[in-house]
Enzyme design. Structure first.
Site, PDB file in Angstrom:
ATOM      1  N   ASP A  36      -6.414   1.288  -8.770  1.00 23.34           N
ATOM      2  CA  ASP A  36      -7.556   2.183  -8.962  1.00 23.34           C
ATOM      3  C   ASP A  36      -8.223   2.000 -10.324  1.00 23.34           C
ATOM      4  O   ASP A  36      -9.302   2.544 -10.559  1.00 23.34           O
ATOM      5  CB  ASP A  36      -7.114   3.642  -8.786  1.00 23.34           C
ATOM      6  CG  ASP A  36      -6.738   3.934  -7.343  1.00 23.34           C
ATOM      7  OD1 ASP A  36      -7.206   3.211  -6.438  1.00 23.34           O
ATOM      8  OD2 ASP A  36      -5.952   4.871  -7.110  1.00 23.34           O
ATOM      9  N   ARG A  45     -15.597  -1.969  -3.132  1.00 21.19           N
ATOM     10  CA  ARG A  45     -15.586  -1.802  -4.595  1.00 21.19           C
ATOM     11  C   ARG A  45     -15.711  -3.148  -5.313  1.00 21.19           C
ATOM     12  O   ARG A  45     -16.211  -3.212  -6.432  1.00 21.19           O
ATOM     13  CB  ARG A  45     -14.279  -1.086  -4.965  1.00 21.19           C
ATOM     14  CG  ARG A  45     -14.351  -0.329  -6.224  1.00 21.19           C
ATOM     15  CD  ARG A  45     -13.117   0.561  -6.412  1.00 21.19           C
ATOM     16  NE  ARG A  45     -13.341   1.931  -6.010  1.00 21.19           N
ATOM     17  CZ  ARG A  45     -12.376   2.820  -5.834  1.00 21.19           C
ATOM     18  NH1 ARG A  45     -11.117   2.471  -6.014  1.00 21.19           N
ATOM     19  NH2 ARG A  45     -12.655   4.061  -5.500  1.00 21.19           N
ATOM     20  N   GLN A  67      -0.038   4.243   0.443  1.00 16.86           N
ATOM     21  CA  GLN A  67      -0.396   5.174   1.516  1.00 16.86           C
ATOM     22  C   GLN A  67       0.305   4.792   2.808  1.00 16.86           C
ATOM     23  O   GLN A  67       0.834   5.643   3.533  1.00 16.86           O
ATOM     24  CB  GLN A  67      -1.921   5.166   1.719  1.00 16.86           C
ATOM     25  CG  GLN A  67      -2.676   5.756   0.531  1.00 16.86           C
ATOM     26  CD  GLN A  67      -4.174   5.649   0.662  1.00 16.86           C
ATOM     27  OE1 GLN A  67      -4.677   4.987   1.571  1.00 16.86           O
ATOM     28  NE2 GLN A  67      -4.895   6.287  -0.242  1.00 16.86           N
ATOM     29  N   ARG A  72     -15.034   6.026  -8.732  1.00 13.54           N
ATOM     30  CA  ARG A  72     -14.444   5.241  -9.833  1.00 13.54           C
ATOM     31  C   ARG A  72     -15.475   4.286 -10.441  1.00 13.54           C
ATOM     32  O   ARG A  72     -15.462   4.015 -11.637  1.00 13.54           O
ATOM     33  CB  ARG A  72     -13.198   4.505  -9.354  1.00 13.54           C
ATOM     34  CG  ARG A  72     -12.125   5.485  -8.845  1.00 13.54           C
ATOM     35  CD  ARG A  72     -10.742   4.899  -8.827  1.00 13.54           C
ATOM     36  NE  ARG A  72      -9.847   5.717  -8.003  1.00 13.54           N
ATOM     37  CZ  ARG A  72      -9.243   6.832  -8.420  1.00 13.54           C
ATOM     38  NH1 ARG A  72      -9.410   7.264  -9.642  1.00 13.54           N
ATOM     39  NH2 ARG A  72      -8.458   7.516  -7.606  1.00 13.54           N
ATOM     40  N   SER A 131       0.857  -1.184   0.000  1.00  8.37           N
ATOM     41  CA  SER A 131       0.000   0.000   0.000  1.00  8.37           C
ATOM     42  C   SER A 131       0.892   1.231   0.000  1.00  8.37           C
ATOM     43  O   SER A 131       1.710   1.417   0.898  1.00  8.37           O
ATOM     44  CB  SER A 131      -0.902   0.002   1.234  1.00  8.37           C
ATOM     45  OG  SER A 131      -1.284   1.323   1.550  1.00  8.37           O
TER      46      SER A 131
HETATM   47  C1  S3P Z   1      -2.868   6.046  -3.182  1.00 14.15           C
HETATM   48  C2  S3P Z   1      -2.636   4.717  -2.948  1.00 14.15           C
HETATM   49  C3  S3P Z   1      -3.621   3.654  -3.215  1.00 14.15           C
HETATM   50  C4  S3P Z   1      -4.733   4.145  -4.130  1.00 14.15           C
HETATM   51  C5  S3P Z   1      -5.255   5.476  -3.719  1.00 14.15           C
HETATM   52  C6  S3P Z   1      -4.137   6.520  -3.757  1.00 14.15           C
HETATM   53  C7  S3P Z   1      -1.814   7.027  -2.878  1.00 14.15           C
HETATM   54  O1  S3P Z   1      -4.208   3.254  -1.990  1.00 14.15           O
HETATM   55  O2  S3P Z   1      -5.779   3.201  -4.173  1.00 14.15           O
HETATM   56  O3  S3P Z   1      -6.292   5.892  -4.590  1.00 14.15           O
HETATM   57  O4  S3P Z   1      -1.896   8.180  -3.337  1.00 14.15           O
HETATM   58  O5  S3P Z   1      -0.861   6.662  -2.169  1.00 14.15           O
HETATM   59  P1  S3P Z   1      -3.522   2.105  -1.064  1.00 14.15           P
HETATM   60  O6  S3P Z   1      -2.220   2.623  -0.597  1.00 14.15           O
HETATM   61  O7  S3P Z   1      -4.504   1.910   0.052  1.00 14.15           O
HETATM   62  O8  S3P Z   1      -3.398   0.913  -1.964  1.00 14.15           O
END
Ligand code: S3P
Length: 422
Positions: free
Chosen positions: A304, A335, A158, A378, A156
């Site tokens: 995404d 989703r 994030q 989305r 992930s």
């Molecule tokens: C993102 C990471 C992804 C993605 C989100 C944006 C980011 O999420 O789905 O729309 O900007 O780091 P995850 O880290 O939960 O996979």
């Protein structure tokens, strides 16, 4: 009824969030052109300002003034992250090591999303963080942090970014490794703004560092927005669509590799390489698509884009399998369920086995009286494209107004590119 023409997708949402949030802990000033104008970004900008950040509009874009060292340590400052998962998770990392007490909250969709996966490594660094049964609101009391070595259990971006951003203000190095490669904007931008970071395959080490903004930043176009029209071109006979100045890093362009494997004609002209690879991309309809297998290690690079790729799979010859897509269950909505129910309502044959999504194609569209996006932006855009492909744009989509979360100019681009023939 083909999609034909060129368009400039909005500035990338992930990069835009990072530019705004990293300005909170950087020095200097920077003119940013093409920052995303979506609702999620408005949330990050609002929070930037409530922490004392300064941003001014100019003819060429927005001028950001770095805030490093100028934060008044707030007590119980409530920061409303609305619908934005990237805002809340990146902020958790940024604030964990900065003085003050912060309460991060969100709207009902955000309040369903897991935050413990971010809190856990930050606590190992010494952070004081409480979640509400694992979800927002999240309360953070800034502490001195120590660097750690941490293996992420899921890929992930994030989560990885939160730990790396916390590492900027920790004592000693912070090392994160991820099971599969996810988008790498945080690593690139830390390096681009003068931070000390080393990346080796899927392991990155950040040293405590000060960041300095660059004079100018041109935000590359968002591939997760452009994907709706590029994939429409791959499935609708007679189509040819070009997206200009698109972000093309490996962690974001997985959908183009899949389209290529499925037999669409995909051509790239690279325009720039720093700080992010960007280029123009054209997708031309090249006959019916063929099904493909998408292994778990490729999922983060197209996470995404799965709703719109799933639509492509419904039109492809054979069985397409998306492996281990359980993360989709904790996006803005469940989703995975939304894709199955709504594409299913259009006549598609979809199943899930364990955490895999299985689609058998091709299927002809049947037309329901209405569709329901569940206010998932989305999914709403995917269903809009599906209805164009089905020749039934008049079928209403409930919750379609959620599109502004990531792509306010979607309808404008749809009107420009879609050519209904009488
Ligand atoms: C993102 C990471 C992804 C993605 C989100 C944006 C980011 O999420 O789905 O729309 O900007 O780091 P995850 O880290 O939960 O996979």
């Amino acid at each position: 009824m083909p999609f034909i023409g060129e368009f400039s997708p909005p500035g990338d949402k992930s990069v835009s969030h990072r530019l705004v949030l990293m300005s909170l802990v950087a020095q200097g000033q920077m003119l940013v052109q093409g920052l995303s104008d979506c609702e999620d970004l408005k949330t990050s900008l609002k929070i930037f300002k409530s922490l004392g950040g300064r941003v001014e509009p100019e003819a060429q874009g927005l001028r950001f003034y770095g805030l490093e060292g100028k934060w008044p340590p707030p007590e119980n400052l409530e920061l409303m992250c609305d619908n934005s998962g990237t805002t809340i998770r990146l902020l958790m990392g940024l604030l964990a090591g900065r003085k003050g007490k912060y309460i991060l909250d969100g709207d009902p969709q955000l309040r369903r999303r897991p935050m413990e996966r971010v809190a856990e490594p930050l606590r190992l660094m010494g952070a004081k963080i409480e979640t509400s049964s694992g979800k927002p609101p999240v309360v953070i009391e800034g502490q001195e942090l120590m660097g750690i070595e941490y293996k992420l259990s899921e890929a992930s971006a994030q989560l990885k970014s939160a730990v790396l951003l916390a590492g900027l203000s920790a004592q000693g190095p912070t090392t994160v490794s991820e099971p599969h490669p996810s988008r790498d904007h945080t690593e690139r931008l830390i390096g681009y703004f003068g931070g000390q970071i080393e990346v080796q395959n899927q392991t990155m080490t950040v040293q405590p560092s000060d960041l300095r903004l660059r004079k100018f930043f041109l935000t590359p176009g968002d591939p997760s927005s452009a994907a709706f029209f590029l994939i429409a071109a791959a499935i609708i006979p007679g189509s040819r669509v070009t997206a200009q100045n698109l972000l093309l890093s490996r962690g974001r362009s997985g959908f183009l590799r899949v389209l290529d494997r499925m037999g669409a004609m995909v051509s790239l002209t690279m325009v720039s390489d720093t700080p992010e690879p960007t280029g123009d991309v054209t997708v031309t309809y090249n006959g019916p698509l063929v099904a493909t297998d998408i292994p778990a290690e490729d999922i983060p690079s197209l996470i995404d884009e799965i709703p719109i790729l799933a639509l492509a799979a419904t039109q492809a010859q054979g069985r397409t399998v998306f492996h281990q897509v359980d993360e989709l269950r904790v996006k803005e909505t469940d989703r995975l369920m939304g894709i199955r129910h709504q594409l299913g309502a259009l006549g598609a044959r979809l199943n899930s086995e364990g955490d895999d999504l299985i689609i058998d194609g091709p299927t002809s569209f049947i037309l329901p009286e209405s569709l329901d996006s569940g206010s998932d932006h989305r999914l709403a855009m995917t269903l809009s494209v599906a209805l164009k492909a089905a020749g039934a744009p008049q079928v209403p989509i409930l919750g379609r107004q959620s599109i502004v979360i990531s792509y306010p100019s979607f309808d404008q681009h749809l009107a420009k590119l879609w050519h209904p023939v009488a």
